[in-house]
Design an enzyme around this catalytic site. Structure first.
Site, PDB file in Angstrom:
ATOM      1  N   SER A 139       1.043  -1.129  -0.114  1.00 26.38           N
ATOM      2  CA  SER A 139       0.061   0.001  -0.079  1.00 26.38           C
ATOM      3  C   SER A 139       0.735   1.203  -0.202  1.00 26.38           C
ATOM      4  O   SER A 139       2.190   1.126   0.275  1.00 26.38           O
ATOM      5  CB  SER A 139      -0.789   0.028   1.163  1.00 26.38           C
ATOM      6  OG  SER A 139      -1.530   1.156   1.200  1.00 26.38           O
ATOM      7  N   TYR A 153      -2.012  -0.872  10.642  1.00 25.90           N
ATOM      8  CA  TYR A 153      -2.081  -1.075   9.020  1.00 25.90           C
ATOM      9  C   TYR A 153      -0.679  -0.848   8.376  1.00 25.90           C
ATOM     10  O   TYR A 153      -0.175  -1.477   7.496  1.00 25.90           O
ATOM     11  CB  TYR A 153      -3.302  -0.589   8.649  1.00 25.90           C
ATOM     12  CG  TYR A 153      -3.431  -0.908   6.904  1.00 25.90           C
ATOM     13  CD1 TYR A 153      -3.574  -2.207   6.555  1.00 25.90           C
ATOM     14  CD2 TYR A 153      -3.248   0.546   5.993  1.00 25.90           C
ATOM     15  CE1 TYR A 153      -3.988  -2.317   5.164  1.00 25.90           C
ATOM     16  CE2 TYR A 153      -3.348   0.107   4.769  1.00 25.90           C
ATOM     17  CZ  TYR A 153      -3.712  -1.257   4.367  1.00 25.90           C
ATOM     18  OH  TYR A 153      -3.888  -1.356   2.932  1.00 25.90           O
TER      19      TYR A 153
HETATM   20  P1  NAP Z   1     -11.106  -6.370   0.304  1.00 23.11           P
HETATM   21  O1  NAP Z   1     -12.336  -5.657  -0.799  1.00 23.11           O
HETATM   22  O2  NAP Z   1     -11.783  -6.251   1.767  1.00 23.11           O
HETATM   23  O3  NAP Z   1     -10.924  -7.809   0.168  1.00 23.11           O
HETATM   24  C1  NAP Z   1     -10.131  -8.106   0.901  1.00 23.11           C
HETATM   25  C2  NAP Z   1      -9.979  -9.779   0.580  1.00 23.11           C
HETATM   26  O4  NAP Z   1      -8.886 -10.389   1.250  1.00 23.11           O
HETATM   27  C3  NAP Z   1     -11.020 -10.718   0.598  1.00 23.11           C
HETATM   28  O5  NAP Z   1     -10.860 -11.406  -0.695  1.00 23.11           O
HETATM   29  C4  NAP Z   1     -11.060 -11.359   1.959  1.00 23.11           C
HETATM   30  O6  NAP Z   1     -11.743 -12.459   1.799  1.00 23.11           O
HETATM   31  C5  NAP Z   1      -9.513 -11.533   1.832  1.00 23.11           C
HETATM   32  N1  NAP Z   1      -9.217 -11.849   3.213  1.00 23.11           N
HETATM   33  C6  NAP Z   1      -9.345 -11.029   4.350  1.00 23.11           C
HETATM   34  N2  NAP Z   1      -8.539 -11.567   5.537  1.00 23.11           N
HETATM   35  C7  NAP Z   1      -8.190 -12.925   5.007  1.00 23.11           C
HETATM   36  C8  NAP Z   1      -7.475 -13.828   5.636  1.00 23.11           C
HETATM   37  N3  NAP Z   1      -7.279 -13.700   6.960  1.00 23.11           N
HETATM   38  N4  NAP Z   1      -7.197 -14.866   5.005  1.00 23.11           N
HETATM   39  C9  NAP Z   1      -7.595 -14.998   3.495  1.00 23.11           C
HETATM   40  N5  NAP Z   1      -8.079 -13.889   3.026  1.00 23.11           N
HETATM   41  C10 NAP Z   1      -8.147 -12.893   3.576  1.00 23.11           C
HETATM   42  O7  NAP Z   1      -9.665  -5.338   0.448  1.00 23.11           O
HETATM   43  P2  NAP Z   1      -9.157  -4.679  -1.101  1.00 23.11           P
HETATM   44  O8  NAP Z   1      -9.472  -3.294  -0.852  1.00 23.11           O
HETATM   45  O9  NAP Z   1      -9.229  -5.323  -2.095  1.00 23.11           O
HETATM   46  O10 NAP Z   1      -7.711  -4.832  -0.339  1.00 23.11           O
HETATM   47  C11 NAP Z   1      -6.937  -5.911  -0.937  1.00 23.11           C
HETATM   48  C12 NAP Z   1      -5.599  -5.879  -0.617  1.00 23.11           C
HETATM   49  O11 NAP Z   1      -5.168  -4.492  -1.334  1.00 23.11           O
HETATM   50  C13 NAP Z   1      -5.232  -5.754   1.189  1.00 23.11           C
HETATM   51  O12 NAP Z   1      -3.872  -6.433   1.187  1.00 23.11           O
HETATM   52  C14 NAP Z   1      -5.179  -3.958   1.037  1.00 23.11           C
HETATM   53  O13 NAP Z   1      -4.361  -3.882   2.141  1.00 23.11           O
HETATM   54  C15 NAP Z   1      -4.473  -3.727  -0.116  1.00 23.11           C
HETATM   55  N6  NAP Z   1      -4.731  -2.372  -0.428  1.00 23.11           N
HETATM   56  C16 NAP Z   1      -5.884  -1.884  -0.794  1.00 23.11           C
HETATM   57  C17 NAP Z   1      -6.152  -0.451  -1.041  1.00 23.11           C
HETATM   58  C18 NAP Z   1      -7.686  -0.078  -1.478  1.00 23.11           C
HETATM   59  O14 NAP Z   1      -7.805   1.029  -1.826  1.00 23.11           O
HETATM   60  N7  NAP Z   1      -8.555  -0.718  -1.525  1.00 23.11           N
HETATM   61  C19 NAP Z   1      -5.223   0.534  -1.064  1.00 23.11           C
HETATM   62  C20 NAP Z   1      -3.933  -0.300  -0.504  1.00 23.11           C
HETATM   63  C21 NAP Z   1      -3.750  -1.429  -0.554  1.00 23.11           C
HETATM   64  P3  NAP Z   1     -12.432 -13.233   3.006  1.00 23.11           P
HETATM   65  O15 NAP Z   1     -13.134 -12.149   3.815  1.00 23.11           O
HETATM   66  O16 NAP Z   1     -13.506 -14.001   2.576  1.00 23.11           O
HETATM   67  O17 NAP Z   1     -11.272 -13.701   3.893  1.00 23.11           O
END
Ligand code: NAP
Length: 253
Positions: A139, A153
């Site tokens: 991130s 985080y």
């Molecule tokens: P999201 O929509 O909440 O999706 C998160 C995914 O991770 C889901 O598939 C969830 O599935 C899975 N997950 C959560 N806890 C888990 C665990 N303990 N074991 C296995 N799977 C798990 O989040 P997102 O926004 O797509 O974020 C995905 C990644 O991108 C993260 O690492 C986040 O830090 C990073 N990120 C996101 C953003 C953004 O703007 N969205 C920005 C920077 C970085 P389940 O709940 O079914 O486990």
């Protein structure tokens, strides 16, 4: 022209929605055989159907036994593993003064320990691949910026990069590269959950005046997985629409 990655075996953790689902869709669209994981098996099955993934399974990245099951499933169902996208992550918000020990354990357990356990479990398969690729979803928050409520985080996301740099050295002679994508604000289910004020405030702070798409992260990850990116290791790519560039609010007004 990049060498096609069609047929390559790919695991995407946290591929059931959001950025992970976008990564899975881009790889599946390029002809790769993708295994999607998440804790919710029904969501994993739905996502796998929607993106045309080869398979899905329920697995919690914070549990070593689950990570080993994912590696075993990749061996059994995909015949090995060429590309590991360690994407699963959580981002609950709590100010430092209110941060409970459980919050710290959960965020570090999923985002940082989960990354290490996932890569560790897949190492034998990545070594056997001969051109193994590990791409972490980090991130901008932590490595580049800070945001109130995300001390834990930010630490987890910066910690992934510390892990990456030494892993890249250790695995270089196995032909495995380890890199990270640093998304800015990407429109996902998880981010939508932070509310309209958060989304509107971020949009105003981004020079491109829009949040990123999951496919834009997916294509960056795909590039890092290509043969042509084989000499890049231990590096980061920020994908944020210019969000980390302005020196002051006036610079984006
Ligand atoms: P999201 O929509 O909440 O999706 C998160 C995914 O991770 C889901 O598939 C969830 O599935 C899975 N997950 C959560 N806890 C888990 C665990 N303990 N074991 C296995 N799977 C798990 O989040 P997102 O926004 O797509 O974020 C995905 C990644 O991108 C993260 O690492 C986040 O830090 C990073 N990120 C996101 C953003 C953004 O703007 N969205 C920005 C920077 C970085 P389940 O709940 O079914 O486990």
């Amino acid at each position: 022209m990049f060498t096609p990655i069609a047929g390559r075996a790919v695991v995407v953790t946290g591929g059931t929605r959001g950025i992970g689902k976008g990564i899975a869709a881009v790889f599946a669209g390029a002809g790769a055989r993708v295994l999607v994981t998440g804790r919710d098996e029904a969501a994993a099955r739905t996502a796998a159907d929607e993106v045309g993934a080869a398979g899905y399974m329920a697995a919690d990245v914070s549990r070593k036994a689950d990570c080993e099951k994912v590696a075993a499933a990749a061996a059994e169902r995909l015949g090995g593993l060429d590309v590991l996208c360690a994407n699963a992550g959580v981002f609950p918000s709590a100010r430092l003064g209110d941060l409970a020990e459980d919050d710290i354990d959960r965020v570090l357990g999923v985002n940082l320990k989960g990354t290490i356990l996932t890569v560790q479990a897949c190492l034998p398969l990545l070594r056997a691949s001969g051109h193994g690729r590990v791409i972490l979803t980090s991130s901008i928050t932590g490595p580049v910026t800070g945001y109130p409520g995300w001390t834990h985080y930010g630490a987890s996301k910066a910690g992934q990069l510390g892990f990456m740099r030494t892993a890249a050295i250790e695995l270089a002679r196995d032909g495995i590269t380890v890199n990270a994508v640093l998304p800015g604000n990407i429109m996902t289910e998880g981010l939508a959950g932070l509310g309209d004020d958060y989304v509107n405030g971020m949009t105003a702070a981004i020079p491109m005046r829009r949040l990123g798409t999951v496919e834009e992260i997916g294509h960056t990850v795909l590039f890092l997985a290509t043969d042509e990116a084989g000499y890049i290791t231990g590096q980061t790519i920020v994908v944020d629409g210019g969000q980390t560039l302005p020196e002051s609010p006036e610079a984006v007004s």
